[in-house]
Design a protein around this motif. Structure first.
Motif, PDB file in Angstrom:
ATOM      1  N   ASP A  72       0.851  -1.183   0.000  1.00  0.00           N
ATOM      2  CA  ASP A  72       0.000   0.000   0.000  1.00  0.00           C
ATOM      3  C   ASP A  72       0.892   1.240   0.000  1.00  0.00           C
ATOM      4  O   ASP A  72       2.120   1.139  -0.056  1.00  0.00           O
ATOM      5  N   THR A  73       0.299   2.412   0.060  1.00  0.00           N
ATOM      6  CA  THR A  73       1.069   3.652  -0.045  1.00  0.00           C
ATOM      7  C   THR A  73       1.948   3.902   1.182  1.00  0.00           C
ATOM      8  O   THR A  73       2.812   4.774   1.131  1.00  0.00           O
ATOM      9  N   ASP A  74       1.751   3.135   2.267  1.00  0.00           N
ATOM     10  CA  ASP A  74       2.606   3.244   3.448  1.00  0.00           C
ATOM     11  C   ASP A  74       3.718   2.199   3.458  1.00  0.00           C
ATOM     12  O   ASP A  74       4.442   2.084   4.443  1.00  0.00           O
ATOM     13  N   GLY A  75       3.847   1.409   2.377  1.00  0.00           N
ATOM     14  CA  GLY A  75       4.912   0.422   2.291  1.00  0.00           C
ATOM     15  C   GLY A  75       4.623  -0.868   3.021  1.00  0.00           C
ATOM     16  O   GLY A  75       5.528  -1.682   3.222  1.00  0.00           O
ATOM     17  N   ARG A  76       3.378  -1.109   3.396  1.00  0.00           N
ATOM     18  CA  ARG A  76       3.009  -2.372   4.027  1.00  0.00           C
ATOM     19  C   ARG A  76       2.658  -3.405   2.957  1.00  0.00           C
ATOM     20  O   ARG A  76       2.225  -3.049   1.861  1.00  0.00           O
ATOM     21  N   TRP A 154      -0.724  -0.272  -4.333  1.00  0.00           N
ATOM     22  CA  TRP A 154      -2.161  -0.124  -4.530  1.00  0.00           C
ATOM     23  C   TRP A 154      -2.692   1.060  -3.734  1.00  0.00           C
ATOM     24  O   TRP A 154      -2.378   1.220  -2.546  1.00  0.00           O
ATOM     25  N   THR A 155      -3.499   1.860  -4.385  1.00  0.00           N
ATOM     26  CA  THR A 155      -4.168   2.970  -3.728  1.00  0.00           C
ATOM     27  C   THR A 155      -5.360   2.447  -2.921  1.00  0.00           C
ATOM     28  O   THR A 155      -5.780   1.283  -3.056  1.00  0.00           O
ATOM     29  N   GLU A 176       3.083  -4.583   8.292  1.00  0.00           N
ATOM     30  CA  GLU A 176       4.408  -3.991   8.369  1.00  0.00           C
ATOM     31  C   GLU A 176       5.428  -5.069   7.999  1.00  0.00           C
ATOM     32  O   GLU A 176       5.320  -6.222   8.443  1.00  0.00           O
ATOM     33  N   PRO A 177       6.424  -4.750   7.135  1.00  0.00           N
ATOM     34  CA  PRO A 177       7.375  -5.793   6.725  1.00  0.00           C
ATOM     35  C   PRO A 177       7.997  -6.562   7.891  1.00  0.00           C
ATOM     36  O   PRO A 177       8.150  -7.788   7.808  1.00  0.00           O
ATOM     37  N   ALA A 178       8.331  -5.873   8.974  1.00  0.00           N
ATOM     38  CA  ALA A 178       8.976  -6.554  10.100  1.00  0.00           C
ATOM     39  C   ALA A 178       8.056  -7.538  10.802  1.00  0.00           C
ATOM     40  O   ALA A 178       8.525  -8.409  11.538  1.00  0.00           O
ATOM     41  N   SER A 330      11.166   4.015   4.889  1.00  0.00           N
ATOM     42  CA  SER A 330      10.636   4.806   5.997  1.00  0.00           C
ATOM     43  C   SER A 330       9.115   4.756   5.988  1.00  0.00           C
ATOM     44  O   SER A 330       8.491   4.416   4.984  1.00  0.00           O
ATOM     45  N   ASP A 331       8.521   5.115   7.120  1.00  0.00           N
ATOM     46  CA  ASP A 331       7.066   5.146   7.263  1.00  0.00           C
ATOM     47  C   ASP A 331       6.651   6.590   7.513  1.00  0.00           C
ATOM     48  O   ASP A 331       6.512   7.023   8.649  1.00  0.00           O
ATOM     49  N   TRP A 332       6.469   7.347   6.422  1.00  0.00           N
ATOM     50  CA  TRP A 332       6.238   8.785   6.522  1.00  0.00           C
ATOM     51  C   TRP A 332       4.817   9.195   6.183  1.00  0.00           C
ATOM     52  O   TRP A 332       4.511  10.387   6.210  1.00  0.00           O
ATOM     53  N   GLY A 333       3.950   8.265   5.856  1.00  0.00           N
ATOM     54  CA  GLY A 333       2.586   8.621   5.552  1.00  0.00           C
ATOM     55  C   GLY A 333       2.454   9.410   4.260  1.00  0.00           C
ATOM     56  O   GLY A 333       3.402   9.566   3.490  1.00  0.00           O
TER      57      GLY A 333
END
Length: 370
Positions: A72-76, A154-155, A176-178, A330-333
């Protein structure tokens, strides 16, 4: 590779004639002469000749599968729950007989998520050994070649368009990848993280063996994304921090001569950080902007590095990465896009080139001079 032949189809007469021609013997002079020795039996064949049956029996047989990595747009990462096992999986499945792996990836996402698409870019190809735990003996698992394709980002609108089938897929979740090792089978989690790092690294497909890259990059060696990213979702404000707002931390977008920026990776955790603006001698420093938080502001400065001193803290590896790679780690929103635009505007003001996406480069501990 052994030479293939159908022993019964060998024209021994043609072989004899070729030998006669090479020896300079007139074929007419041999009419009525005693025939030469008979063709050797199969067990007397010289070299590495094999019949098609022998060669086919000698080849390893493995299964083939295809999965798709979607963020998604947050990298998840998108993982799905299924009704036949407890852990979660990437969308995808087995390649049917005669089916191309990329076609299987598109078919599986259509069947499992109701999403149409094509996924031509391969992120990783993994060899899964036959002795992998978890397969019942009666299944006679022969090993598997698994292709991981890039499903892109994906949006919210595309995610809302997902339609699950009546059975098999019971839900989807963006993780979250971790968190993948806690949600997935260990091999599946290794493979997904390796594929995500391959996507961040840039063009090229990673070759994996049981989820581990055969040629690890810096991101692989340092275990990047194995710990949770620190969320920083405040809005982006260009320019200097207002005097009345306390500065909580101050980081630098420090450019090398090729337009890439300095990035720190904690060796113990794999966490990615922008460095302090004093990490090396620099020119053209300007306040880039800040993010507001409850405890104060997260300030950013942009500058051009003229060199890098010897590493002062062995706990951190120093890499050069593109600004896009920094954002993806990074998780910057949503405001991450605004910060990235400000970074490229600063790069242009410093007359630096647009960097090419390549795997981040680890810099030597004894420093560099540009």
């Amino acid at each position: 590779m052994p030479q293939l032949t159908d022993q019964g189809a060998i024209d021994h007469g043609a072989i004899d004639r070729a030998e006669t021609d090479r020896a300079g013997i007139d074929p007419a002079a041999t009419d009525g002469a005693e025939a030469g020795p008979a063709a050797p039996d199969d067990h007397e064949r010289a070299g590495t000749w094999m019949t098609p049956e022998e060669y086919g029996a000698s080849r390893a047989a493995v299964w083939t599968a295809a999965v798709v990595l979607v963020t998604d747009t947050d990298g998840r990462i998108l993982v799905q729950s299924v009704d036949y096992r407890a852990d979660r999986m990437l969308p995808g499945g087995a390649v049917d007989a005669g089916e191309a792996p990329s076609a299987a990836a598109a078919r599986e996402l259509r069947e499992e998520l109701g999403v149409e698409g094509r996924y031509p870019r391969g992120l990783a190809v993994d060899w899964i050994p036959a002795d992998t735990p978890g397969f019942p003996p009666e299944m006679r698992f022969p090993g598997e070649i698994l292709h991981v394709y890039d499903g892109g980002t994906w949006t919210a609108e595309r995610i809302d368009a997902v339609r699950l089938p009546a059975q098999e897929i019971t839900g989807i979740h963006f993780a979250e990848p971790a968190d993948l090792p806690a949600l997935m089978d260990a091999g599946d989690a290794r493979r997904a993280l390796s594929a995500l790092r391959a996507r961040i690294n840039g063009p090229g497909t990673a070759l994996l063996e049981d989820g581990r890259p055969t040629a690890p990059t810096a991101l692989d060696r340092l275990g990047v994304l194995r710990t949770r990213r620190t969320p920083l979702h405040g809005p982006w404000h260009p320019g200097p921090v207002p005097e009345q707002l306390p500065v909580r931390d101050h980081c630098g977008w420090l450019f090398g001569p090729d337009g890439r920026v300095l990035l720190l990776i904690a060796r113990a955790t794999g966490a990615a950080h922008l460095p302090p603006p004093t990490a090396g001698p620099a020119t053209g420093a300007v306040p880039l902007g800040y993010r507001r938080a409850a405890q104060g502001a997260h300030a950013r400065t942009a500058a051009r590095l003229t060199g890098l001193p010897p590493a002062a803290d062995p706990a951190y590896a120093r890499l050069l990465a593109t600004p896009e790679q920094v954002r993806e780690l990074s998780d910057w929103g949503p405001a991450g896009a605004d910060e990235l635009a400000a970074v490229h505007a600063a790069r242009a003001r410093l007359s630096l080139p647009v960097p090419t996406r390549t795997p981040p480069t680890e810099l030597p501990e004894d420093g560099v001079c540009w």
